[in-house]
Design an enzyme around this catalytic site. Structure first.
Site, PDB file in Angstrom:
ATOM      1  N   HIS A  85      66.679  73.741 -12.428  1.00 51.57           N
ATOM      2  CA  HIS A  85      65.660  73.073 -13.230  1.00 51.57           C
ATOM      3  C   HIS A  85      65.159  71.830 -12.480  1.00 51.57           C
ATOM      4  O   HIS A  85      65.893  71.237 -11.685  1.00 51.57           O
ATOM      5  CB  HIS A  85      66.244  72.599 -14.568  1.00 51.57           C
ATOM      6  CG  HIS A  85      66.653  73.714 -15.478  1.00 51.57           C
ATOM      7  ND1 HIS A  85      66.797  73.543 -16.833  1.00 51.57           N
ATOM      8  CD2 HIS A  85      66.946  75.020 -15.243  1.00 51.57           C
ATOM      9  CE1 HIS A  85      67.157  74.679 -17.397  1.00 51.57           C
ATOM     10  NE2 HIS A  85      67.269  75.592 -16.449  1.00 51.57           N
ATOM     11  N   ARG A  86      63.956  71.446 -12.779  1.00 55.41           N
ATOM     12  CA  ARG A  86      63.438  70.192 -12.232  1.00 55.41           C
ATOM     13  C   ARG A  86      64.292  69.034 -12.756  1.00 55.41           C
ATOM     14  O   ARG A  86      64.636  68.969 -13.944  1.00 55.41           O
ATOM     15  CB  ARG A  86      61.976  70.015 -12.650  1.00 55.41           C
ATOM     16  CG  ARG A  86      61.297  68.838 -12.012  1.00 55.41           C
ATOM     17  CD  ARG A  86      59.817  68.798 -12.372  1.00 55.41           C
ATOM     18  NE  ARG A  86      59.195  67.613 -11.798  1.00 55.41           N
ATOM     19  CZ  ARG A  86      57.914  67.322 -11.921  1.00 55.41           C
ATOM     20  NH1 ARG A  86      57.113  68.146 -12.613  1.00 55.41           N
ATOM     21  NH2 ARG A  86      57.412  66.239 -11.373  1.00 55.41           N
TER      22      ARG A  86
END
Length: 216
Positions: A85-86
């Site tokens: 995930h970012r």
């Protein structure tokens, strides 16, 4: 005279249908498997090996490369870069994948963490239910204990275990490890391996190792 099982058969021993040579499964993009590397699964068919490679998306381009003569036990899972995930914002929640207007914050590939290829060396033993995280590199001759989670690279001929996995001990002295990495027995032809099986499986002294190297 037979000197080796058929490396091109899915089940080299037809009497043991819980073990298969992974290389002979249908190919999958960005996955490379060496000769004689096997997957063992007593719960499901070993032909389901690819189900253990998770979040592996072609557009990311990361590869899973596994060397020769590896022993991969039931339930070993490879987590690839598509699981990331970012992480540079206030939240890591992936709003974009649920659409409904949230897709306006779809990250670019450059904004996602990318750990690179996952590389497993030769003659590596991965115990049951081991998890390998993205971008990990495991050196030749390493052993990963059952139920471990590997989050960082493992040196050759090192035993690791735990969550996260940490080094438990080296399998041999530094001198012997250096010689083994020079020997690279897994690259020998089938006849040479057959002729030296006894030395490979039961003798681990420096003198024998040097003798094998001198015969190269």
């Amino acid at each position: 005279m037979t000197v080796a099982p058929d490396k091109n058969k899915l089940y080299p021993n037809e009497n043991i249908r819980t073990v298969c040579y992974i290389k002979n499964l249908p190919s999958r993009p960005n996955v490379e498997i060496g000769d004689y590397t096997y997957y063992s699964d007593n719960t499901n068919s070993p032909e389901n090996f690819y189900d253990n490679i998770q979040h592996h998306y072609d557009f990311l381009g990361d590869r899973l490369i596994i060397g020769k003569f590896c022993a991969i036990a039931e339930g070993v899972t490879f987590i690839m870069n598509g699981a990331n995930h970012r992480m540079d914002g206030f939240t890591t929640y992936p709003f974009n994948i649920f659409a409904g207007g949230w897709e306006k914050v779809t990250p670019t590939i450059e904004q996602l963490p990318f750990k690179g290829d996952t590389l497993i060396g030769n003659d590596v033993w991965l115990g049951q239910h081991v998890t390998i995280m993205p971008g990990v590199k495991i050196g030749d001759g390493a052993i990963v204990a059952a139920n471990s989670t590997v989050v960082k690279s493992v040196e050759p001929y090192t035993i690791v275990g735990g969550n996260p996995a940490n080094a438990i001990k080296k399998r041999f002295s530094d001198e012997m490890i250096k010689l083994l990495l020079e020997l690279q027995w897994w690259n020998w032809d089938e006849k040479k391996i057959f002729e030296n099986l006894e030395q490979l499986v039961s003798i681990n002294d420096i003198a024998t190792l040097k003798k094998l190297l001198n015969e190269e």
